[in-house]
Design a protein around this motif. Structure first.
Motif, PDB file in Angstrom:
ATOM      1  N   GLN A 266       0.777  -1.180  -0.107  1.00  0.00           N
ATOM      2  CA  GLN A 266      -0.216   0.083  -0.141  1.00  0.00           C
ATOM      3  C   GLN A 266       0.969   1.331   0.008  1.00  0.00           C
ATOM      4  O   GLN A 266       0.286   2.374  -0.298  1.00  0.00           O
ATOM      5  N   LYS A 267       1.962   1.229   0.147  1.00  0.00           N
ATOM      6  CA  LYS A 267       2.939   2.679   0.294  1.00  0.00           C
ATOM      7  C   LYS A 267       2.885   3.119  -1.069  1.00  0.00           C
ATOM      8  O   LYS A 267       3.232   4.316  -1.073  1.00  0.00           O
ATOM      9  N   CYS A 268       2.626   2.708  -2.099  1.00  0.00           N
ATOM     10  CA  CYS A 268       2.419   3.307  -3.529  1.00  0.00           C
ATOM     11  C   CYS A 268       1.029   3.999  -3.365  1.00  0.00           C
ATOM     12  O   CYS A 268       0.882   4.895  -4.423  1.00  0.00           O
ATOM     13  N   ILE A 269       0.167   3.804  -2.672  1.00  0.00           N
ATOM     14  CA  ILE A 269      -1.053   4.615  -2.915  1.00  0.00           C
ATOM     15  C   ILE A 269      -1.113   6.011  -2.510  1.00  0.00           C
ATOM     16  O   ILE A 269      -0.583   6.346  -1.365  1.00  0.00           O
ATOM     17  N   GLN A 270      -1.700   6.994  -3.375  1.00  0.00           N
ATOM     18  CA  GLN A 270      -1.423   8.057  -3.372  1.00  0.00           C
ATOM     19  C   GLN A 270      -2.619   8.947  -3.116  1.00  0.00           C
ATOM     20  O   GLN A 270      -2.618  10.026  -2.435  1.00  0.00           O
ATOM     21  N   GLU A 271      -3.801   8.186  -3.538  1.00  0.00           N
ATOM     22  CA  GLU A 271      -5.059   8.897  -3.321  1.00  0.00           C
ATOM     23  C   GLU A 271      -6.148   7.609  -3.098  1.00  0.00           C
ATOM     24  O   GLU A 271      -6.115   6.602  -3.600  1.00  0.00           O
ATOM     25  N   ALA A 272      -6.856   7.997  -1.962  1.00  0.00           N
ATOM     26  CA  ALA A 272      -7.838   6.902  -1.324  1.00  0.00           C
ATOM     27  C   ALA A 272      -9.064   7.627  -1.123  1.00  0.00           C
ATOM     28  O   ALA A 272      -9.333   8.685  -0.460  1.00  0.00           O
ATOM     29  N   GLU A 273     -10.302   7.214  -1.359  1.00  0.00           N
ATOM     30  CA  GLU A 273     -11.484   7.743  -1.213  1.00  0.00           C
ATOM     31  C   GLU A 273     -12.485   6.682  -0.731  1.00  0.00           C
ATOM     32  O   GLU A 273     -12.782   5.546  -1.284  1.00  0.00           O
ATOM     33  N   LEU A 274     -13.009   6.788   0.406  1.00  0.00           N
ATOM     34  CA  LEU A 274     -13.999   5.774   1.259  1.00  0.00           C
ATOM     35  C   LEU A 274     -15.371   6.377   1.618  1.00  0.00           C
ATOM     36  O   LEU A 274     -15.461   7.461   1.766  1.00  0.00           O
ATOM     37  N   ASP A 275     -16.329   5.503   0.913  1.00  0.00           N
ATOM     38  CA  ASP A 275     -17.721   6.025   1.148  1.00  0.00           C
ATOM     39  C   ASP A 275     -18.593   4.763   1.574  1.00  0.00           C
ATOM     40  O   ASP A 275     -18.622   3.774   0.879  1.00  0.00           O
ATOM     41  N   PHE A 276     -19.229   4.666   2.731  1.00  0.00           N
ATOM     42  CA  PHE A 276     -19.828   3.594   3.291  1.00  0.00           C
ATOM     43  C   PHE A 276     -21.185   3.787   3.591  1.00  0.00           C
ATOM     44  O   PHE A 276     -22.130   3.776   4.409  1.00  0.00           O
ATOM     45  N   GLU A 294      -5.304   2.399   8.469  1.00  0.00           N
ATOM     46  CA  GLU A 294      -3.645   1.934   8.741  1.00  0.00           C
ATOM     47  C   GLU A 294      -3.063   1.609   7.620  1.00  0.00           C
ATOM     48  O   GLU A 294      -1.958   1.794   7.132  1.00  0.00           O
ATOM     49  N   GLN A 295      -4.003   0.752   6.756  1.00  0.00           N
ATOM     50  CA  GLN A 295      -3.238   0.312   5.508  1.00  0.00           C
ATOM     51  C   GLN A 295      -3.173   1.362   4.440  1.00  0.00           C
ATOM     52  O   GLN A 295      -2.515   1.270   3.425  1.00  0.00           O
ATOM     53  N   LEU A 296      -3.773   2.393   4.658  1.00  0.00           N
ATOM     54  CA  LEU A 296      -3.886   3.341   3.471  1.00  0.00           C
ATOM     55  C   LEU A 296      -3.164   4.551   4.136  1.00  0.00           C
ATOM     56  O   LEU A 296      -3.264   5.776   3.883  1.00  0.00           O
ATOM     57  N   ASP A 297      -2.390   4.386   4.928  1.00  0.00           N
ATOM     58  CA  ASP A 297      -1.649   5.383   5.612  1.00  0.00           C
ATOM     59  C   ASP A 297      -0.569   6.363   4.853  1.00  0.00           C
ATOM     60  O   ASP A 297      -0.151   7.356   5.012  1.00  0.00           O
ATOM     61  N   SER A 298      -0.336   5.664   3.608  1.00  0.00           N
ATOM     62  CA  SER A 298       0.571   6.362   2.551  1.00  0.00           C
ATOM     63  C   SER A 298      -0.255   7.441   1.482  1.00  0.00           C
ATOM     64  O   SER A 298       0.412   8.156   0.833  1.00  0.00           O
ATOM     65  N   ALA A 299      -1.526   7.347   1.918  1.00  0.00           N
ATOM     66  CA  ALA A 299      -2.356   8.191   0.717  1.00  0.00           C
ATOM     67  C   ALA A 299      -2.144   9.750   0.934  1.00  0.00           C
ATOM     68  O   ALA A 299      -2.378  10.273   2.297  1.00  0.00           O
ATOM     69  N   LYS A 300      -1.691  10.376   0.101  1.00  0.00           N
ATOM     70  CA  LYS A 300      -1.478  11.795   0.213  1.00  0.00           C
ATOM     71  C   LYS A 300      -2.739  12.432   0.212  1.00  0.00           C
ATOM     72  O   LYS A 300      -2.899  13.709   0.885  1.00  0.00           O
ATOM     73  N   VAL A 301      -3.791  11.960  -0.515  1.00  0.00           N
ATOM     74  CA  VAL A 301      -5.143  12.576  -0.514  1.00  0.00           C
ATOM     75  C   VAL A 301      -6.100  11.364   0.112  1.00  0.00           C
ATOM     76  O   VAL A 301      -6.274  10.485  -0.457  1.00  0.00           O
ATOM     77  N   LEU A 302      -6.959  11.848   1.148  1.00  0.00           N
ATOM     78  CA  LEU A 302      -7.782  10.968   1.593  1.00  0.00           C
ATOM     79  C   LEU A 302      -9.133  11.440   1.865  1.00  0.00           C
ATOM     80  O   LEU A 302      -9.119  12.688   2.536  1.00  0.00           O
ATOM     81  N   THR A 303     -10.316  10.708   1.303  1.00  0.00           N
ATOM     82  CA  THR A 303     -11.613  11.479   1.494  1.00  0.00           C
ATOM     83  C   THR A 303     -12.522  10.434   2.306  1.00  0.00           C
ATOM     84  O   THR A 303     -12.268   9.123   2.084  1.00  0.00           O
ATOM     85  N   VAL A 304     -13.129  10.750   3.463  1.00  0.00           N
ATOM     86  CA  VAL A 304     -14.024   9.867   4.097  1.00  0.00           C
ATOM     87  C   VAL A 304     -15.296  10.708   4.184  1.00  0.00           C
ATOM     88  O   VAL A 304     -15.622  11.934   4.114  1.00  0.00           O
ATOM     89  N   ASP A 305     -16.264   9.430   4.644  1.00  0.00           N
ATOM     90  CA  ASP A 305     -17.498  10.028   4.775  1.00  0.00           C
ATOM     91  C   ASP A 305     -18.224  10.236   5.934  1.00  0.00           C
ATOM     92  O   ASP A 305     -17.684  10.117   7.128  1.00  0.00           O
ATOM     93  N   SER A 306     -19.508  10.456   5.996  1.00  0.00           N
ATOM     94  CA  SER A 306     -20.263  10.697   7.249  1.00  0.00           C
ATOM     95  C   SER A 306     -20.371   9.447   8.106  1.00  0.00           C
ATOM     96  O   SER A 306     -19.945   9.652   9.656  1.00  0.00           O
ATOM     97  N   TYR A 307     -20.402   8.246   7.451  1.00  0.00           N
ATOM     98  CA  TYR A 307     -20.431   7.234   8.248  1.00  0.00           C
ATOM     99  C   TYR A 307     -19.188   6.840   9.021  1.00  0.00           C
ATOM    100  O   TYR A 307     -19.193   6.328  10.078  1.00  0.00           O
ATOM    101  N   LEU A 308     -17.926   6.822   8.290  1.00  0.00           N
ATOM    102  CA  LEU A 308     -16.689   6.684   8.965  1.00  0.00           C
ATOM    103  C   LEU A 308     -16.350   7.707  10.221  1.00  0.00           C
ATOM    104  O   LEU A 308     -15.852   7.210  11.343  1.00  0.00           O
ATOM    105  N   LEU A 309     -16.920   8.814  10.037  1.00  0.00           N
ATOM    106  CA  LEU A 309     -16.836   9.754  11.138  1.00  0.00           C
ATOM    107  C   LEU A 309     -17.643   9.514  12.289  1.00  0.00           C
ATOM    108  O   LEU A 309     -17.174   9.821  13.462  1.00  0.00           O
TER     109      LEU A 309
END
Length: 469
Positions: A266-276, A294-309
């Motif tokens: 996962q160290k290559c991942i630069q952008e992650a978007e999560l919507d539950f 934790e597995q997406l800790d290398s993402a430079k851009v991270l998008t999370v939604d209301s559910y995760l919050l």
């Protein structure tokens, strides 16, 4: 003056050769290319040489009409496509799109139309037989009914392929030049995705939308060139299970239910978007979300939604993030700024530091059944009265932007929290909502609330500039 300019432009284009006009019209979308036929006698035939062809029933069929009228309109659409093909004289095309939501009556004609695209060596092919009126919540109720012609599997010129509601023969699905693949409303079994990745060695982008039948989604190939993976509202037979081992994967976007994620390399991942947004429960899922972050800790851009919050702080160790080697530089929160989301917002803001940019996109709340906060949380007390308790905490954010702002009490609480604790912030951009509230409030009302609130708040950063738009 305008009439004179029009004449000048007309004279200018009349001097161009047909070969140049063919290039110009091929740069236009198909519908706009068709409109050029009324420009002049010279243009009347030019659009028949476009390299970008789109046969879309939505240009002919009115979804508001009766079923009988829609059937007649669809027949006119098919006849148009057949006639157009007969008049096409070029040897090759670049892009081909066919959209037909009810192909059953026209299977032979549609097969002939697809063969036309294959015979003309289309590099970018889109075949969409899904119905826009299908319910996203019942994707299993809409099995694919269209069988692709055998010649399709022998077409080796494809670079981009988008298929919707098609039956696939995975054993012969091999495209050596394919770089971009999108599948939607398609049933996938067992190791189908792994087979696709192995049989398409140049594949760089894979998108799965509302696909069904999967027991597990596995993408594992040490030689894979896959850089982008999108999984959007797909249905798994049992619990969601996704395993990814992509040495070059840079973008990961997921929308669906919470499940088990195993992301290697996962160290290559630069952008992650999560919507539950499909999830309705929250119990015992906080740990899975913490593990995923934790597995997406290398993402430079991270998008999370209301559910995760709302759920992230229900994990066994809600203090994890503060001790991780998180590399996120741009954090995007899709939130209603509801009190149930505040613990998660606070948790992430105090964990993902330093941040170059924070974006808050205000939208609807994801309502969870029988939701109970992990601990009592008084929004007003935490965000305002007790700010002095956080004097040793610094939210390291250089730039913040808030979209859809209405100046409500909860929104102002969060704004004050940022202004007090983000001591190094240089810019804050507040974009006001254009929606009219139930009480008649509008953008001017929101502006007044926002300005009055900001004027009262103490700012820790002496170089901060605030704009309200």
């Amino acid at each position: 003056m305008k009439k004179k300019q029009k004449i000048q432009y007309s004279n200018y284009f009349s001097k161009l050769t047909d070969s140049l006009l063919f290039i110009i019209v091929s740069l236009l979308p198909f519908k706009q290319a068709a409109r050029t036929s009324v420009l002049s006698k010279q243009w009347s035939h030019i659009w028949h040489s476009t390299k970008n062809i789109e046969f879309n029933e939505n240009f002919f069929v009115n979804s508001q009409e009766s079923e009988e009228k829609r059937g007649n309109q669809r027949r006119v659409f098919i006849e148009f496509a057949k006639k157009w093909i007969l008049n096409f004289q070029e040897s090759s095309i670049q892009n081909f799109i066919l959209t037909c939501s009810d192909p059953g009556e026209f299977l032979t004609d549609i097969h002939d139309i697809i063969i036309f695209a294959l015979d003309h060596n289309s590099k970018n092919l889109t075949l969409d037989f899904s119905d826009p009126q299908w319910d996203d919540c019942d994707i299993e109720e809409h099995p694919a009914i269209f069988d692709l012609p055998s010649k399709f599997y022998k077409h080796q010129f494809l670079e981009s392929l988008k298929l919707a509601s098609c039956k696939l023969r995975m054993s012969v699905f091999k495209f050596g030049s394919l770089k971009d693949l999108s599948l939607s409303w398609i049933e996938l079994r067992g190791y189908d995705i792994q087979t696709l990745v192995n049989n398409c060695p140049l594949l760089e982008s894979l998108t799965l939308i509302k696909c069904t039948g999967m027991y597990e989604l596995e993408v594992s190939n040490p030689n894979s060139r896959l850089k982008k993976l999108v999984v959007d509202r797909c249905s798994f037979v049992f619990n969601t299970s996704i395993s990814i081992d992509g040495p070059q994967l840079q973008i990961f976007k997921y929308s669906g239910k919470v499940g088990e994620f195993h992301i290697e390399g996962q160290k290559c991942i630069q952008e992650a978007e999560l919507d539950f947004g499909l999830e309705e429960e929250f119990e015992r899922l906080g740990d899975l979300l913490s593990d995923l972050l934790e597995q997406l800790d290398s993402a430079k851009v991270l998008t999370v939604d209301s559910y995760l919050l709302q759920v992230i702080t229900h994990g066994n160790d809600p203090q994890y993030c503060g001790e991780g080697d998180l590399e996120t530089k741009h954090l995007i929160l899709k939130t209603a700024l509801h009190a149930n989301e505040f613990p998660g917002i606070k948790y992430l803001l105090e964990s993902f530091t330093p941040l170059e940019k924070l974006t808050i996109e205000i939208g609807p709340l994801k309502v969870l059944r029988r939701y109970e906060p992990r601990y009592r949380f008084n929004p007003e007390g935490c965000w305002t009265k007790n700010l002095i308790l956080y004097k040793d905490i610094e939210i390291d954010v250089k730039e913040a932007e808030v979209k859809g702002f209405k100046g409500t009490k909860n929104e102002l609480f969060v704004l004050q929290y940022l202004l007090v604790l983000a001591r190094s912030m240089e810019q804050m951009h507040i974009y006001l909502s254009r929606e009219v509230g139930e009480d008649g409030s509008n953008v001017e009302t929101y502006r007044q609330r926002t300005v009055e609130g900001v004027m009262k708040f103490r700012r820790s950063s002496k170089t901060l500039r605030i704009s309200v738009n």
